[in-house]
Design a protein around this motif. Sequence first.
Motif, mmCIF file in Angstrom:
data_model
loop_
_atom_site.group_PDB
_atom_site.id
_atom_site.type_symbol
_atom_site.label_atom_id
_atom_site.label_comp_id
_atom_site.label_asym_id
_atom_site.label_seq_id
_atom_site.Cartn_x
_atom_site.Cartn_y
_atom_site.Cartn_z
ATOM 1 N N THR A 30 0.887 -1.167 0.000
ATOM 2 C CA THR A 30 0.000 0.000 0.000
ATOM 3 C C THR A 30 0.924 1.216 0.000
ATOM 4 O O THR A 30 2.139 1.064 0.091
ATOM 5 C CB THR A 30 -0.954 0.069 1.229
ATOM 6 O OG1 THR A 30 -0.282 0.674 2.327
ATOM 7 C CG2 THR A 30 -1.510 -1.291 1.620
ATOM 8 N N THR A 32 1.281 3.317 2.337
ATOM 9 C CA THR A 32 1.834 3.584 3.672
ATOM 10 C C THR A 32 2.889 2.551 4.034
ATOM 11 O O THR A 32 4.075 2.851 4.108
ATOM 12 C CB THR A 32 0.705 3.574 4.723
ATOM 13 O OG1 THR A 32 -0.012 2.343 4.627
ATOM 14 C CG2 THR A 32 -0.220 4.756 4.547
ATOM 15 N N TYR A 34 3.433 -2.152 3.903
ATOM 16 C CA TYR A 34 2.855 -3.384 3.354
ATOM 17 C C TYR A 34 1.814 -3.935 4.331
ATOM 18 O O TYR A 34 1.957 -3.813 5.556
ATOM 19 C CB TYR A 34 3.941 -4.442 3.105
ATOM 20 C CG TYR A 34 4.592 -4.291 1.748
ATOM 21 C CD1 TYR A 34 5.523 -3.280 1.518
ATOM 22 C CD2 TYR A 34 4.249 -5.135 0.688
ATOM 23 C CE1 TYR A 34 6.103 -3.117 0.267
ATOM 24 C CE2 TYR A 34 4.833 -4.983 -0.566
ATOM 25 C CZ TYR A 34 5.755 -3.981 -0.777
ATOM 26 O OH TYR A 34 6.318 -3.816 -2.014
ATOM 27 N N GLY A 35 0.754 -4.533 3.770
ATOM 28 C CA GLY A 35 -0.299 -5.104 4.594
ATOM 29 C C GLY A 35 -0.364 -6.613 4.425
ATOM 30 O O GLY A 35 0.133 -7.181 3.441
ATOM 31 N N ARG A 55 -0.534 -11.751 16.520
ATOM 32 C CA ARG A 55 -1.204 -10.540 17.014
ATOM 33 C C ARG A 55 -2.296 -10.892 18.020
ATOM 34 O O ARG A 55 -3.068 -11.816 17.786
ATOM 35 C CB ARG A 55 -1.828 -9.818 15.829
ATOM 36 C CG ARG A 55 -2.636 -8.571 16.163
ATOM 37 C CD ARG A 55 -2.841 -7.819 14.880
ATOM 38 N NE ARG A 55 -3.725 -6.696 14.963
ATOM 39 C CZ ARG A 55 -3.429 -5.502 14.429
ATOM 40 N NH1 ARG A 55 -2.270 -5.317 13.845
ATOM 41 N NH2 ARG A 55 -4.293 -4.534 14.473
ATOM 42 N N THR A 95 -7.509 6.415 7.751
ATOM 43 C CA THR A 95 -8.427 5.360 8.197
ATOM 44 C C THR A 95 -9.491 5.989 9.079
ATOM 45 O O THR A 95 -9.172 6.816 9.937
ATOM 46 C CB THR A 95 -7.640 4.290 8.982
ATOM 47 O OG1 THR A 95 -6.711 3.670 8.082
ATOM 48 C CG2 THR A 95 -8.559 3.232 9.566
ATOM 49 N N VAL A 115 -15.785 -0.054 13.488
ATOM 50 C CA VAL A 115 -14.904 -0.661 12.494
ATOM 51 C C VAL A 115 -14.031 0.416 11.852
ATOM 52 O O VAL A 115 -14.481 1.550 11.654
ATOM 53 C CB VAL A 115 -15.728 -1.404 11.412
ATOM 54 C CG1 VAL A 115 -16.643 -0.458 10.645
ATOM 55 C CG2 VAL A 115 -14.823 -2.156 10.437
ATOM 56 N N ALA A 116 -12.783 0.061 11.548
ATOM 57 C CA ALA A 116 -11.858 0.994 10.888
ATOM 58 C C ALA A 116 -11.838 0.682 9.388
ATOM 59 O O ALA A 116 -11.699 -0.477 8.997
ATOM 60 C CB ALA A 116 -10.465 0.837 11.485
ATOM 61 N N PRO A 139 -3.708 -5.743 8.506
ATOM 62 C CA PRO A 139 -2.804 -5.007 9.387
ATOM 63 C C PRO A 139 -1.477 -4.836 8.666
ATOM 64 O O PRO A 139 -1.293 -5.384 7.570
ATOM 65 C CB PRO A 139 -2.644 -5.955 10.569
ATOM 66 C CG PRO A 139 -2.714 -7.318 9.959
ATOM 67 C CD PRO A 139 -3.658 -7.206 8.768
ATOM 68 N N SER A 178 -1.239 4.722 8.116
ATOM 69 C CA SER A 178 -2.269 5.744 7.927
ATOM 70 C C SER A 178 -2.646 6.440 9.235
ATOM 71 O O SER A 178 -2.533 5.868 10.317
ATOM 72 C CB SER A 178 -3.521 5.081 7.347
ATOM 73 O OG SER A 178 -4.018 4.100 8.236
ATOM 74 N N MET A 225 -2.392 0.561 19.810
ATOM 75 C CA MET A 225 -1.351 1.484 20.231
ATOM 76 C C MET A 225 -0.831 1.161 21.637
ATOM 77 O O MET A 225 0.128 1.750 22.095
ATOM 78 C CB MET A 225 -1.858 2.927 20.163
ATOM 79 C CG MET A 225 -2.306 3.352 18.771
ATOM 80 S SD MET A 225 -1.017 3.241 17.513
ATOM 81 C CE MET A 225 -0.284 4.867 17.652
#
Length: 341
Positions: A30, A32, A34-35, A55, A95, A115-116, A139, A178, A225
């Motif tokens: 992406t 920003t 890599y996802g 995760r 986002t 939801v994001a 993610p 993002s 975070m």
Amino acid sequence: METKVLKASENSIKKAAKMLREGEVVGIPTETVYGLGANALDVCAVRKIFEAKGRPMDNPLIIHIADKKDISKYAKNLPKTLDNIIDNFWPGPLTIVLEKTDLVPKEITGGLETVAIRMPENQVALDIIRQAGVPVAAPSANVSGKPSPTKAEHVKEDMDGKIYLIIDGGDCEVGVESTVIDLSTDKPAILRPGKITKEMLAPYVKIESVVENVEKSCTPKAPGMKYRHYAPKAKLLVYEGVKKDVINEINKDIKANAFKGIKLGVIIESEHKNSIDCENVYDIGSELDEDEVAKNLFATLRKLDEDEVDLAFITVFESRHIGKATMNRLLKAASYNVKKL
Ligand code: TXA
Ligand code: MG
């Protein structure tokens, strides 16, 4: 399992889209970072993301879409400000957290009612999502806790043997994740700083709060975070102060640590690298170019590990724009280990 890295092409994009449809996890570029993408509506596929990354399940994922209109499939009670924001910043590194619809599985939202959602700007990402025909939960494609990947080879490092396919779309342009904004309440907030700043959003939405250091508050709004993040194996020490003093202090600390049998490194802007008296100096880019510094941050942190640096000294970077996001990531990576001069 063998992990293939394929350069982005018509064929490889088709292959990635097919794998997503079939419930597999794919590394995708992406703008920003890599996802690690999977079909957001397929709970089994989503679980594979959590497994591959290591995760915690309570840390929610972003749903990536390729068409602005799709937002109303996954989010409801949309605020009036939304249309304007989307028109100005999508596709792009923003986002948006909104109230979720029943279509969105709880596995994605970590049990939250919100939801994001984001529409990325990267053409390869958009092509993959469109051809897959499904929303893509993704993610950052690093092992949990490590610096986010900004090159396909970073994804390979972390995901080798854990996923079948990585699409190599070259270096990520932005380099930090993002901006995450919460529009699910009547108090719009920035939950994670990024390239899109509070000032850029101001004409369209009044941001009431910016979460600078969510670890220190009791109930983190962006659950991700609160975890240790972005961190290389090396210990990091950030120097805050006038540049001249910082350089002197770093040189002093290099001398003081010279015979301890540890490998030292220094991360500093191009303009100052020749003032540092150390074998391993990492040039993070020009102090006049916040975008360049942001783009190089995660790759430089990964380079420390590759070079087996034990202790790295780093200057505070200029942070009027995207630099705020760069410093946010750097301070987390350094566990807020700061020497104030
Ligand atoms: O740039 C990006 O956003 C990248 C690329 C791949 O799109 N993705 C990314 O995802 O950074 P991830 O999972 O590493 O970070 C998502 C952040 C986490 O801090 C998470 O807690 C937060 O967004 N988040 C996700 N859903 C949320 C929700 N419903 N409410 C609050 N925060 C949420
Ligand atoms: Mg991440």
